[in-house]
Structures are given as structure tokens and as C-alpha cells.
Write a protein that holds these residues in place. Structure first.
Motif, mmCIF file in Angstrom:
data_model
loop_
_atom_site.group_PDB
_atom_site.id
_atom_site.type_symbol
_atom_site.label_atom_id
_atom_site.label_comp_id
_atom_site.label_asym_id
_atom_site.label_seq_id
_atom_site.Cartn_x
_atom_site.Cartn_y
_atom_site.Cartn_z
ATOM 1 N N GLY A 1 -1.275 8.844 2.137
ATOM 2 C CA GLY A 1 -2.688 8.124 2.561
ATOM 3 C C GLY A 1 -3.202 8.680 3.956
ATOM 4 N N ASP B 1 -6.734 3.800 3.194
ATOM 5 C CA ASP B 1 -5.874 3.515 2.516
ATOM 6 C C ASP B 1 -5.746 2.659 3.546
ATOM 7 O OD1 ASP B 1 -5.122 5.406 0.300
ATOM 8 O OD2 ASP B 1 -5.061 6.420 0.606
ATOM 9 N N THR C 1 -6.750 -4.144 1.844
ATOM 10 C CA THR C 1 -6.763 -3.044 2.814
ATOM 11 C C THR C 1 -5.675 -3.388 4.220
ATOM 12 O OG1 THR C 1 -8.898 -1.862 1.766
ATOM 13 C CG2 THR C 1 -7.954 -0.743 3.846
ATOM 14 N N ARG D 1 1.258 -0.837 0.019
ATOM 15 C CA ARG D 1 -0.219 -0.314 -0.052
ATOM 16 C C ARG D 1 1.039 1.393 -0.297
ATOM 17 N NH1 ARG D 1 -5.740 0.755 0.453
ATOM 18 N NH2 ARG D 1 -5.382 -1.045 -0.671
#
Length: 275
Positions: free
Chosen positions: A18, A46, A95, A7
Motif C-alpha cells: 500500500g 491506501d 480509507t 485495508r
């Protein structure tokens, strides 16, 4: 590559910071909390920090303390928190979820059992606020060996020698405390935050997320300009509290209020791209 690493790599590729959202598991009840958790990615989260309720959350401000008490009163447990992650993973495999809390519930659950169950449920990392680096052998190192990241706090008052110790076994990301004090009690100064982040990155190449005191999309945008991610917790937890009835039960707007605020915060973070 872990979900957290993937991520933050994706965020770097996109050229933006994020949004890390914090909510307390089981607040104000299990079903409402699960619906909020499930809805956060679509609202712009995020990374998700999921709080494990504890009776004495000493590092948290009044809003999160109250959330822990509401969740515990509703019967939330470590088992139910892990079950929430399992349910979340049925529809979202991307996620990252980081469990945040204190060591006592983990110790009572059984450290090795907890680590195994957390990984099986789909947890990506831990933030355990009351275990300093001197106690890394107790949980940090076993967690990292098992495949979980272990995020540490760095504060504006962390000196150079202490910083090296704190960062030594930090993984996933560093949580930079933007103010001196407890969560949700003051507003951060972006210029001071930028200096603090620069100091961290001079010691270790690791993503830095900034939290404590972020309440508005405007604040989120300012901090997104100097960080890798912005953490918001007390404001989201406060949105829950403001929609409860006199008996502390969820109202018709509880879920939507939290997710709407998350959307506005995500828009603030993403506004860095055009600022």
C-alpha cells in the motif's frame, strides 16, 4: 474489523503493498489542506497519515517542521484537524486515517475528550512519537481500549529486547524507520530494510510500513517489494512548499502538484505487481 485491518487485508489479497501518504493538517491553509486530504484516495493513497501541527516537532525533518509552522500560523488547531476528518468522512467511509503527532496537543485538549472526539470524527489510529512504551498507560492503552490503533516506530538500531517492548501494544501497523535520522534527509537501502522487516515479523505478525527518505516512485517501488506499505511524507509536504507564493499562500498548482505526486508514487508502489 477496523478500517486499517480491512485495508491491509485487502492489500494482501491483491498481492501488493500500500501507499501511506502523510500531509500536515492545515498546511498551508485549511481549505487547501482539506482539498488535498479529500483528493488523496483517488490519487492512490491506501492509508492517510494526517499530521497534527506542533511547535516543536523534534522527530521530523525540515520540510515537515516548516509545514507545522505554516499550519499553526494559519490558525490550525486540534479541533480543526478533527473537523477535517469529519468532512473527509462525508465522502469516504473506507480509507483509514491515522493522526500523527506529539502528545502535548492531546494532553492540552484532554486525553479522554480527544479519544472520544477522534473516534466520533472517524479517526482510525494514532502515531504519537514522543510517548515510549513505558508510558503506554498514558495514552496507548486507553486509545486501544477506545477502539483506536496505536502505531509504533521501529528503527534499525532497535535491539531485540527493546523490540519486544515496542511491539507489545502495537496495533494497526508498525512504522519501520528505514534510515537513522529525521524524516526526509536520506535515502533508504532496500536490502537493509528487508532485513529489518524480517526481524519485526519474527516477533509479531503485523503489517509493516516503511518510511523516512522515500521521495521518488522508483524508491517506492523498491521498498514495496519488501514491505506491506510505503510511507511518503516529506516529498508531498515539499510539493506544497514549492508552489507557495512569497507570502506563503497557496498557488493555483498547489493542490494538483501534491495529488499528481501521490499518483506517481502510487504507480511506483503498484509497479511491484509487474516487476
Amino acid at each position: 474489523m477496523s478500517r486499517l485491518d480491512a485495508r491491509f487485508a485487502a492489500l494482501e489479497t491483491e498481492g501488493r503493498a500500500g501507499l501511506v501518504t502523510f500531509v500536515t493538517s492545515g498546511d498551508p491553509d485549511l481549505a487547501t489542506s482539506q482539498a488535498i486530504l479529500d483528493g488523496l484516495p483517488a490519487a492512490g493513497a491506501d492509508v492517510i497519515e494526517l499530521g497534527m501541527p506542533f511547535t516543536d516537532p523534534m522527530a521530523d525533518g525540515p520540510a515537515i517542521q516548516a509545514a507545522s509552522l505554516r499550519a499553526l500560523k494559519a490558525g490550525q488547531t486540534v479541533v480543526k484537524t478533527l473537523d477535517m476528518v469529519r468532512a473527509f468522512r462525508k465522502s469516504d467511509s473506507d480509507t483509514p486515517i491515522v493522526l500523527m503527532g506529539y502528545y502535548n496537543p492531546i494532553y492540552s485538549y484532554g486525553r479522554d475528550r480527544f479519544l472520544a472526539d477522534a473516534i466520533e470524527a472517524g479517526v482510525d489510529g494514532l502515531i504519537v512519537v514522543d510517548l515510549p512504551p513505558e508510558e503506554d498507560a498514558e495514552l496507548c492503552l486507553p486509545a486501544m481500549d477506545a477502539g483506536l490503533s496505536f502505531t509504533r516506530f521501529v528503527t534499525p538500531t532497535t535491539d531485540a529486547r527493546r523490540l519486544s517492548s515496542v511491539l507489545a501494544n502495537t496495533s494497526g501497523f508498525v512504522y519501520y524507520v528505514s534510515i537513522a535520522g529525521v524524516t526526509g534527509t536520506a535515502a533508504p537501502d532496500p536490502s537493509q530494510v528487508a532485513a529489518g522487516i524480517s526481524r519485526i515479523k519474527s516477533h509479531k505478525a503485523v503489517p509493516v510500513a516503511v518510511g523516512f527518505g522515500v521521495k521518488t516512485p522508483e524508491q517506492a517501488r523498491e521498498l514495496a517489494c519488501v514491505s506491506d506499505a510505503v510511507v511518503v511524507g516529506s516529498a508531498l509536504v515539499g510539493a506544497i512548499a514549492h508552489t507557495l507564493d512569497d507570502a506563503g499562500r497557496a498557488g493555483p498548482s498547489t493542490i494538483s502538484s501534491v495529488l499528481d505526486l501521490a499518483r506517481h508514487l502510487a504507480e511506483g508502489v503498484r509497479a511491484r505487481e509487474v516487476a
